[in-house]
Design a protein around this motif. Structure first.
Motif, PDB file in Angstrom:
ATOM      1  N   LYS A 241      30.770  51.809  31.619  1.00  0.00           N
ATOM      2  CA  LYS A 241      31.667  50.970  32.414  1.00  0.00           C
ATOM      3  C   LYS A 241      32.870  50.563  31.568  1.00  0.00           C
ATOM      4  N   ILE A 242      33.873  50.014  32.214  1.00  0.00           N
ATOM      5  CA  ILE A 242      35.088  49.574  31.523  1.00  0.00           C
ATOM      6  C   ILE A 242      34.864  48.174  30.970  1.00  0.00           C
ATOM      7  N   ASP A 243      35.025  48.005  29.678  1.00  0.00           N
ATOM      8  CA  ASP A 243      34.814  46.700  29.056  1.00  0.00           C
ATOM      9  C   ASP A 243      36.053  45.833  29.262  1.00  0.00           C
ATOM     10  N   LEU A 244      35.879  44.726  29.944  1.00  0.00           N
ATOM     11  CA  LEU A 244      36.997  43.854  30.296  1.00  0.00           C
ATOM     12  C   LEU A 244      37.709  43.276  29.078  1.00  0.00           C
ATOM     13  N   ASN A 245      37.018  43.195  27.965  1.00  0.00           N
ATOM     14  CA  ASN A 245      37.614  42.601  26.769  1.00  0.00           C
ATOM     15  C   ASN A 245      38.373  43.609  25.911  1.00  0.00           C
ATOM     16  N   PHE A 246      38.357  44.892  26.309  1.00  0.00           N
ATOM     17  CA  PHE A 246      39.018  45.915  25.507  1.00  0.00           C
ATOM     18  C   PHE A 246      39.816  46.879  26.377  1.00  0.00           C
ATOM     19  N   THR A 247      40.359  46.375  27.466  1.00  0.00           N
ATOM     20  CA  THR A 247      41.140  47.220  28.362  1.00  0.00           C
ATOM     21  C   THR A 247      42.466  46.557  28.650  1.00  0.00           C
ATOM     22  N   THR A 248      43.303  47.239  29.393  1.00  0.00           N
ATOM     23  CA  THR A 248      44.612  46.728  29.763  1.00  0.00           C
ATOM     24  C   THR A 248      44.726  46.678  31.282  1.00  0.00           C
ATOM     25  N   ALA A 249      45.738  45.970  31.762  1.00  0.00           N
ATOM     26  CA  ALA A 249      45.960  45.899  33.202  1.00  0.00           C
ATOM     27  C   ALA A 249      46.269  47.276  33.767  1.00  0.00           C
ATOM     28  N   GLU A 250      47.040  48.066  33.036  1.00  0.00           N
ATOM     29  CA  GLU A 250      47.369  49.417  33.490  1.00  0.00           C
ATOM     30  C   GLU A 250      46.120  50.281  33.586  1.00  0.00           C
ATOM     31  N   ALA A 251      45.244  50.182  32.582  1.00  0.00           N
ATOM     32  CA  ALA A 251      44.021  50.989  32.581  1.00  0.00           C
ATOM     33  C   ALA A 251      43.093  50.584  33.718  1.00  0.00           C
ATOM     34  N   LEU A 252      43.023  49.291  34.036  1.00  0.00           N
ATOM     35  CA  LEU A 252      42.195  48.835  35.154  1.00  0.00           C
ATOM     36  C   LEU A 252      42.740  49.345  36.475  1.00  0.00           C
ATOM     37  N   ALA A 253      44.049  49.245  36.644  1.00  0.00           N
ATOM     38  CA  ALA A 253      44.656  49.599  37.931  1.00  0.00           C
ATOM     39  C   ALA A 253      44.573  51.089  38.222  1.00  0.00           C
TER      40      ALA A 253
ATOM     41  N   ILE B 175      36.241  37.424  27.791  1.00  0.00           N
ATOM     42  CA  ILE B 175      35.523  37.178  29.037  1.00  0.00           C
ATOM     43  C   ILE B 175      34.045  37.304  28.716  1.00  0.00           C
ATOM     44  N   TRP B 176      33.277  36.262  29.007  1.00  0.00           N
ATOM     45  CA  TRP B 176      31.881  36.217  28.589  1.00  0.00           C
ATOM     46  C   TRP B 176      30.940  36.862  29.578  1.00  0.00           C
ATOM     47  N   SER B 177      31.334  36.930  30.849  1.00  0.00           N
ATOM     48  CA  SER B 177      30.486  37.516  31.876  1.00  0.00           C
ATOM     49  C   SER B 177      31.360  38.097  32.973  1.00  0.00           C
ATOM     50  N   VAL B 178      30.887  39.173  33.599  1.00  0.00           N
ATOM     51  CA  VAL B 178      31.626  39.750  34.713  1.00  0.00           C
ATOM     52  C   VAL B 178      31.773  38.722  35.842  1.00  0.00           C
ATOM     53  N   ALA B 179      30.802  37.818  35.959  1.00  0.00           N
ATOM     54  CA  ALA B 179      30.870  36.776  36.990  1.00  0.00           C
ATOM     55  C   ALA B 179      32.054  35.846  36.786  1.00  0.00           C
ATOM     56  N   ASP B 180      32.652  35.822  35.589  1.00  0.00           N
ATOM     57  CA  ASP B 180      33.835  34.993  35.338  1.00  0.00           C
ATOM     58  C   ASP B 180      35.015  35.419  36.204  1.00  0.00           C
ATOM     59  N   LEU B 181      34.978  36.663  36.719  1.00  0.00           N
ATOM     60  CA  LEU B 181      36.068  37.132  37.575  1.00  0.00           C
ATOM     61  C   LEU B 181      36.201  36.282  38.831  1.00  0.00           C
ATOM     62  N   LEU B 182      35.110  35.651  39.258  1.00  0.00           N
ATOM     63  CA  LEU B 182      35.149  34.811  40.460  1.00  0.00           C
ATOM     64  C   LEU B 182      36.016  33.574  40.255  1.00  0.00           C
ATOM     65  N   ARG B 183      36.242  33.194  39.003  1.00  0.00           N
ATOM     66  CA  ARG B 183      36.967  31.952  38.708  1.00  0.00           C
ATOM     67  C   ARG B 183      38.365  32.195  38.156  1.00  0.00           C
ATOM     68  N   ILE B 184      38.826  33.436  38.165  1.00  0.00           N
ATOM     69  CA  ILE B 184      40.149  33.740  37.616  1.00  0.00           C
ATOM     70  C   ILE B 184      41.229  33.446  38.656  1.00  0.00           C
ATOM     71  N   PRO B 185      42.155  32.546  38.355  1.00  0.00           N
ATOM     72  CA  PRO B 185      43.205  32.190  39.326  1.00  0.00           C
ATOM     73  C   PRO B 185      44.068  33.395  39.679  1.00  0.00           C
ATOM     74  N   GLY B 186      44.311  33.553  40.966  1.00  0.00           N
ATOM     75  CA  GLY B 186      45.203  34.610  41.419  1.00  0.00           C
ATOM     76  C   GLY B 186      44.564  35.965  41.606  1.00  0.00           C
TER      77      GLY B 186
ATOM     78  N   ASP C 186      29.475  46.983  39.045  1.00  0.00           N
ATOM     79  CA  ASP C 186      28.973  48.301  38.663  1.00  0.00           C
ATOM     80  C   ASP C 186      30.037  49.129  37.937  1.00  0.00           C
ATOM     81  N   ALA C 187      31.266  48.631  37.907  1.00  0.00           N
ATOM     82  CA  ALA C 187      32.349  49.367  37.259  1.00  0.00           C
ATOM     83  C   ALA C 187      32.824  48.691  35.978  1.00  0.00           C
ATOM     84  N   LEU C 188      32.529  47.397  35.836  1.00  0.00           N
ATOM     85  CA  LEU C 188      33.057  46.611  34.719  1.00  0.00           C
ATOM     86  C   LEU C 188      31.921  45.998  33.912  1.00  0.00           C
ATOM     87  N   THR C 189      32.214  45.697  32.651  1.00  0.00           N
ATOM     88  CA  THR C 189      31.191  45.123  31.771  1.00  0.00           C
ATOM     89  C   THR C 189      31.848  44.265  30.694  1.00  0.00           C
ATOM     90  N   VAL C 190      31.031  43.509  29.977  1.00  0.00           N
ATOM     91  CA  VAL C 190      31.463  42.824  28.754  1.00  0.00           C
ATOM     92  C   VAL C 190      30.442  43.105  27.649  1.00  0.00           C
TER      93      VAL C 190
END
Length: 440
Positions: A126-138, A163-174, A212-216
């Protein structure tokens, strides 16, 4: 005499009233006592039931923990498979104890919640949220550009930038990430919760949600295939370094590396190793042992690399230098590779999918091993040796097991026992909203 008769008659008249009062009082005491006794009995029964429930829950938790220990032991026993680029193999059921016709059972469920999902979900795929870029995610297509920008902006603006957990995405503003978007649609989750697991699946994983696509949790020890630590060449030349290179290859290789380092060549990244091999006209067929032996870090564990042996085509696109066609070809070709071919991170070049120049650009972002796995399990008692019926309701847990250390450790654990009930309630609420919207 007349007065005496009147007093005697009055006494005779008052006695029956006194006896009725005493009788009523006795009856009231008896009824009160019965009510108190009934209440005490009810409380006692409740306490007994509660104690039994607590006992069963504690037993199931102990079973679940035993199951985790068994899985971790099984994974630890297969470190050689992981080192050679192969995924570990695992059974889908473990009987922890037997008592008469009752069995304490730990049942593994599909790790991603799908009926045909794998029992082990590779986190390095999976894509590690702590070692990726916005361009790579998109570019993956699993998340849009605005969401990707919001996620990376929040990560880089946070203390520690992590980012400590993928569940943190639920609390990201915007970002606007919902629970269904993260963990999957309610209908799909409900079907997964009702699944009767019998045999482990060997099918390719697919996305239920962003989880299922992202990890930390992408971590791996910096080891050679033999299990020995890789040789760090991002250091000045020393006799100790020369001894290690000579023991791994030969004296000529040690002398060549000495001339390079003393001549001012600096290996500041793994990509520089690939660049040097290309400059020296070393054919890709000779790269595998060199790439396996050397590293350019003094760390014992490295993080954030994408496992090209388990990543989906979408995840491979996050490397940016890999086109959609090449990503799809990598997924298709790797299924046909032998164990020896999958054992080197250079197989995309050897299979002529990536050019040496492309491979150099992605070298510092990829690996061919996964050391961290996500599992789901149910723990409880079953009746009979061949029965698939649970006695009561089992406890269910989701865990991330990190095998980068020996013995492995539990990196993440959550109780998902009430997931089915939560999904059912959410489904009812959504149905009521639809009815209300239709004027029902």
């Amino acid at each position: 005499s007349f007065a005496a008769c009147r007093r005697s008659e009055a006494v005779r008249i008052r006695i029956p009233h006194r006896r009725c009062f005493v009788l009523i009082a006795v009856l009231m005491v008896i009824v009160s006592s019965l009510l108190v006794a009934t209440s005490l009995l009810f409380v006692a029964q409740t306490e007994v039931a509660s104690a039994a429930g607590a006992r069963d829950a504690a037993q199931s938790r102990a079973l679940a923990w035993s199951g985790l220990q068994i899985v971790m032991s099984r994974l630890n026993d297969q470190r050689d498979r992981i080192l050679s680029g192969e995924g570990p193999q695992i059974e889908n059921r473990y009987v922890v104890y037997e008592s008469g016709n009752r069995q304490g059972v730990v049942q593994l469920l599909p790790a991603n919640g799908h009926d045909d999902g794998p029992l082990l979900a590779a986190e390095a795929g999976k894509i590690d949220l702590n070692f990726t870029t916005a361009e790579a995610l998109a570019v993956t297509g699993v998340i849009n550009a605005d969401e990707a920008q919001a996620i990376i902006a929040s990560r880089d603006g946070a203390d520690g930038k992590q980012i400590w957990s993928v569940a943190d995405l639920l609390r990201i503003p915007g970002a606007g990430i919902t629970a269904e978007r993260l963990f999957g649609e309610v209908d799909e989750l409900q079907q997964a919760g009702e699944r009767d697991v019998t045999q482990p699946s060997q099918s390719e994983s697919h996305y239920r949600g962003l989880a299922d696509a992202l990890t930390v949790h992408s971590r791996e020890p910096v080891l050679q295939q033999s299990g020995e630590p890789r040789i760090n060449i991002a250091v000045p030349w020393s006799e100790e370094l020369g001894k290690r290179v000579e023991a791994r290859f030969n004296r000529d290789a040690a002398e060549l590396l000495k001339r390079m380092l003393e001549g001012g060549l600096k290996f500041d990244s793994d990509a520089k190793i690939v660049n040097t091999l290309g400059a020296m006209k070393v054919p890709p067929e000779d790269w595998p042992p060199i790439l396996d032996a050397f590293t350019t870090t003094d760390r014992t564990v490295r993080t954030g690399r994408l496992d090209i042996n388990t990543a989906t085509a979408e995840a491979l696109r996050s490397l940016l230098d890999v086109s959609a066609e090449q990503a799809a070809q990598m997924v298709r070709v790797r299924a046909e590779l032998s164990a020896d071919e999958r054992a080197t991170v250079a197989w995309p070049v050897l299979a002529q999918i990536l050019s040496p120049e492309q491979f150099e650009r992605v070298m510092d972002r990829i690996t061919n091993r996964c050391w961290v796995y996500r599992i789901r399990l149910a723990a409880g008692e079953m009746m009979g040796e061949e029965s698939a019926e649970w006695i009561g309701h089992p406890l269910m847990f989701e865990a991330v097991i990190d095998c980068s250390t020996s013995p492995p450790r539990v990196a993440y654990l959550r109780d998902i026992t009430v997931l089915a009930e939560t999904v059912a309630i959410a489904g009812q609420a959504r149905a009521q909203e639809h009815q209300a919207g239709d004027g029902g």
